[in-house]
Design an enzyme around this catalytic site. Sequence first.
Site, short mmCIF file in Angstrom:
data_model
loop_
_atom_site.label_atom_id
_atom_site.label_comp_id
_atom_site.label_asym_id
_atom_site.label_seq_id
_atom_site.Cartn_x
_atom_site.Cartn_y
_atom_site.Cartn_z
N CYS A 32 -12.86 4.01 17.67
CA CYS A 32 -14.12 3.98 18.48
C CYS A 32 -14.05 3.25 19.06
O CYS A 32 -13.29 1.99 19.62
CB CYS A 32 -14.76 3.14 17.43
SG CYS A 32 -15.18 4.20 16.70
N ARG B 139 -8.83 6.63 20.60
CA ARG B 139 -9.11 5.43 20.37
C ARG B 139 -10.23 6.19 18.89
O ARG B 139 -10.83 5.74 17.79
CB ARG B 139 -10.73 4.14 20.49
CG ARG B 139 -9.62 3.38 21.14
CD ARG B 139 -10.35 1.96 21.65
NE ARG B 139 -10.79 1.48 20.66
CZ ARG B 139 -9.42 0.36 20.18
NH1 ARG B 139 -8.67 0.47 20.93
NH2 ARG B 139 -9.69 -0.45 19.41
N TRP C 30 -15.23 7.25 15.93
CA TRP C 30 -13.92 8.05 15.08
C TRP C 30 -14.18 7.93 14.08
O TRP C 30 -14.86 6.14 13.40
CB TRP C 30 -13.11 7.22 15.45
CG TRP C 30 -12.00 7.40 14.14
CD1 TRP C 30 -10.80 8.88 14.41
CD2 TRP C 30 -11.06 7.15 13.16
NE1 TRP C 30 -10.48 9.10 13.34
CE2 TRP C 30 -10.59 8.17 11.95
CE3 TRP C 30 -12.29 6.48 12.39
CZ2 TRP C 30 -9.88 7.99 10.99
CZ3 TRP C 30 -11.44 5.68 10.47
CH2 TRP C 30 -10.38 7.14 10.40
N ASN D 193 -17.80 -1.06 16.75
CA ASN D 193 -16.29 -0.55 16.81
C ASN D 193 -16.44 -1.76 15.56
O ASN D 193 -15.65 -2.30 16.00
CB ASN D 193 -15.50 -0.41 17.40
CG ASN D 193 -13.67 -0.81 17.32
OD1 ASN D 193 -13.16 -1.19 17.78
ND2 ASN D 193 -13.81 0.48 15.91
N GLY D 194 -15.80 -0.45 14.18
CA GLY D 194 -16.09 -1.05 12.92
C GLY D 194 -16.62 -1.13 11.73
O GLY D 194 -17.14 -0.14 12.02
N GLU E 66 9.99 10.69 10.83
CA GLU E 66 8.93 10.23 11.92
C GLU E 66 9.35 11.67 12.49
O GLU E 66 8.23 12.07 12.47
CB GLU E 66 9.78 9.90 12.49
CG GLU E 66 9.36 9.67 13.71
CD GLU E 66 7.85 8.98 14.15
OE1 GLU E 66 7.38 8.58 13.33
OE2 GLU E 66 7.20 8.97 14.99
N LYS F 32 5.36 13.47 13.07
CA LYS F 32 5.37 14.34 14.49
C LYS F 32 4.11 15.54 14.18
O LYS F 32 3.23 16.03 15.02
CB LYS F 32 5.73 14.30 15.42
CG LYS F 32 6.45 12.86 15.82
CD LYS F 32 6.02 12.57 16.86
CE LYS F 32 4.75 11.66 16.40
NZ LYS F 32 4.97 10.25 15.75
N GLU G 217 1.00 15.65 12.66
CA GLU G 217 -0.10 15.35 13.25
C GLU G 217 -0.47 15.81 14.41
O GLU G 217 -1.59 16.43 14.68
CB GLU G 217 0.48 13.86 13.96
CG GLU G 217 0.53 12.03 13.44
CD GLU G 217 1.41 11.60 14.05
OE1 GLU G 217 0.53 10.23 14.42
OE2 GLU G 217 2.28 11.51 14.58
N HIS H 33 16.26 17.01 -6.14
CA HIS H 33 15.38 16.43 -7.23
C HIS H 33 14.18 16.51 -6.54
O HIS H 33 13.36 16.38 -7.16
CB HIS H 33 15.61 14.86 -6.80
CG HIS H 33 16.88 14.59 -7.11
ND1 HIS H 33 17.78 14.01 -8.21
CD2 HIS H 33 17.72 13.87 -6.14
CE1 HIS H 33 18.72 14.01 -8.18
NE2 HIS H 33 19.18 13.89 -7.38
N LYS I 245 -5.58 6.22 17.75
CA LYS I 245 -4.47 5.69 18.27
C LYS I 245 -4.54 4.34 17.85
O LYS I 245 -3.21 3.71 17.02
CB LYS I 245 -4.47 6.27 19.36
CG LYS I 245 -3.03 4.84 19.73
CD LYS I 245 -2.46 5.79 20.86
CE LYS I 245 -0.97 5.10 20.79
NZ LYS I 245 -0.30 5.92 20.82
C1 G6P Z 1 -1.86 5.64 13.96
C2 G6P Z 1 -1.42 5.91 15.17
C3 G6P Z 1 0.08 5.60 15.13
C4 G6P Z 1 0.16 4.66 14.28
C5 G6P Z 1 -0.42 3.90 13.75
C6 G6P Z 1 0.22 2.29 13.30
O1 G6P Z 1 -1.97 6.45 12.56
O2 G6P Z 1 -2.14 7.55 15.64
O3 G6P Z 1 0.56 6.59 16.03
O4 G6P Z 1 2.22 4.83 14.59
O5 G6P Z 1 -1.37 4.34 13.93
O6 G6P Z 1 -0.41 2.18 14.82
P1 G6P Z 1 -0.13 0.77 15.37
O7 G6P Z 1 -0.64 0.56 16.78
O8 G6P Z 1 0.49 -0.58 14.48
O9 G6P Z 1 1.62 0.84 15.63
#
Ligand code: G6P
Length: 610
Positions: free
Chosen positions: A2, A27, A74, A100-101, A483, A487, A490, A506, A605
């Site tokens: 948010c 956000r 969000w 927000n929260g 990772e 990516k 996501e 396995h 994010k």
């Molecule tokens: C969210 C974002 C990710 C990020 C993660 C941790 O899930 O979409 O891209 O890696 O949070 O966020 P931070 O700001 O703590 O690295």
Amino acid sequence: MCGIVGYIGPQTASPLIVSGLKRLEYRGYDSAGVCIVDGDSLTIHKQAGKVADLERVVDLSAIRGTLGVGHTRWATHGLPNDVNAHPHTDNDDAIAMVHNGIIENYLTIKKKLENAGYTFRSETDSEVLAVFIGMLYKTIGDLERAVQTALQEVEGTFGIVVVSTHDPNLMIAARRGSPLILGVGQDEFVVASDAAAIIAHTRQVVYLQENEMATITRQGFTTKTIANEATHSVVEEIAFELEEIEKGGFEHFMLKEIYEQPVTFHDGFRGRLRVDEGNVRLGGLSKVQDRLRSAQRIIITACGTSWHAALVGEYLIENLARIPVEVEYASEFRYRNPIIYPNDIVIAISQSGETADTLAAIREAKMKGATVLGMVNVVGSSIARETDAGVYLHAGPEIGVASTKAFTSQLCILTQFALFLGRMRDLPAEAGRTLAQGIAEIPDKIRQILDQSDAIKEIAMTFAQAPNVLYLGRGYQFPVALEGALKLKEISYIHAEGYPAAEMKHGPIALIDENMPVVFIATKDEIYDKVISNIEEVRARRGRVIAIASEGDTQIDRVADHVIRIPETQAMLAPILASIPLQLLAYYIAVERGCNVDMPRNLAKSVTVE
Ligand code: G6P
């Protein structure tokens, strides 16, 4: 989670709030809404979808009024629909609030309010707080005190901004657990979740502290704690430029951020790396140097992409400094009553510095007596403030929801940190010099990979429609496989898994047939031959192999269908280079599939809820 914007000043509030909201959409983008106070009425427009969707149905620029709030959501409690969108109002439609929260005890408060005859339109916890403030206002007759009294009863987290028709010259902001920044301009004030929504108006900001509230009028502001103690606010300067949060000619923020990496990586070691000494100076750690020297164990805690960086950090620190390292998901660490010894070092890695689970984990570690360090990108963020010491990533604002440049900057910092610790112990200067030289050469090598992006795009097209993709790597490249898979899932919504290459036998090997693309990270290192054997195992089952390999490797062509070559470097640095083509593969596939790359569905994010 948010985005919040509030404005009070001489200008028409609505356009200003809308442009701020657009900068905060990373956000959350489940719904958008604004509320403007004009004389004795509130004008509210809100609906599910993005800010641009709301703009299409309402001419937001035509709303008059110089005080207002806006929100981009969000969803946590309640569907992402029009009714659940913020702002929410009290039962008299006189007080409007954005939040927000999560209000954890909202059901108890709601029951109490319902018993007193109050009604609710939405399913949200936030509306309960707005109605609660309205109820208190009736008896107290003072908005500031009504907000304060309500917040004293609330459990959970909040960043809120409240405006009302009771006083069109007053805006109240308060925070606990969710960030809020107050921009201080010339006779005008902007409150927002992030400095990105403020910088177009002023560079002067006050970071609200935990449990702090601000009472803002057209003349000035005062702050105090929710418990009513006086606080002293410090005006600071925003540490980035407006251009850094614009797309700068790129189609998406994500692509821009991928291309920024030669520079952002360099910014991570500029002024720190001493190639001649084979060492690193990390000013932010000077006050904990003795504690680092005597550390017997390091615990790294993080979420998402930052957790993958932490895994690479584990290998680096154990290898270079010979200190045992444990990597923990922040969300697990906090709740499993971890054992922490007084000379443990706990490191939080976070791009945003606001991730609720990571923040909670460091509070737990601090409470148990550990020295807590931060590796954070956002200057002045909660994690940066609450850690004993730390190192900033200096990657600049990252807007694309899928993290790219922050990841390589995290690796940049972790490598230097491991080198720094190693040299404090028994890593010879010569080994330090070799690694430092390798770090210094990385930006140019990233450039060479970016130059191949057309070829990478072509390869991406060959598996853009695959339903599943497997990513495999070993040693330092195992976290990179995780990772790479993250990516892809996501932003393209393709199901992807990362595995240590040898673990494939396995389980995941059962999935392999001619329809399964398998991305191997097969750079030249001491386990290269083992990885080649794993590739053979996939080929024997007719899997399609895409290999990330080292320049000059001709053996790989024999076993892989497609090869992306990256410049040679030391094994410890190879994850940095290998992650670049994986970012590009995910990006081009997502674009090909018509996905919203910068705002993938359901994600945000900055995850400020647990
Ligand atoms: C969210 C974002 C990710 C990020 C993660 C941790 O899930 O979409 O891209 O890696 O949070 O966020 P931070 O700001 O703590 O690295």
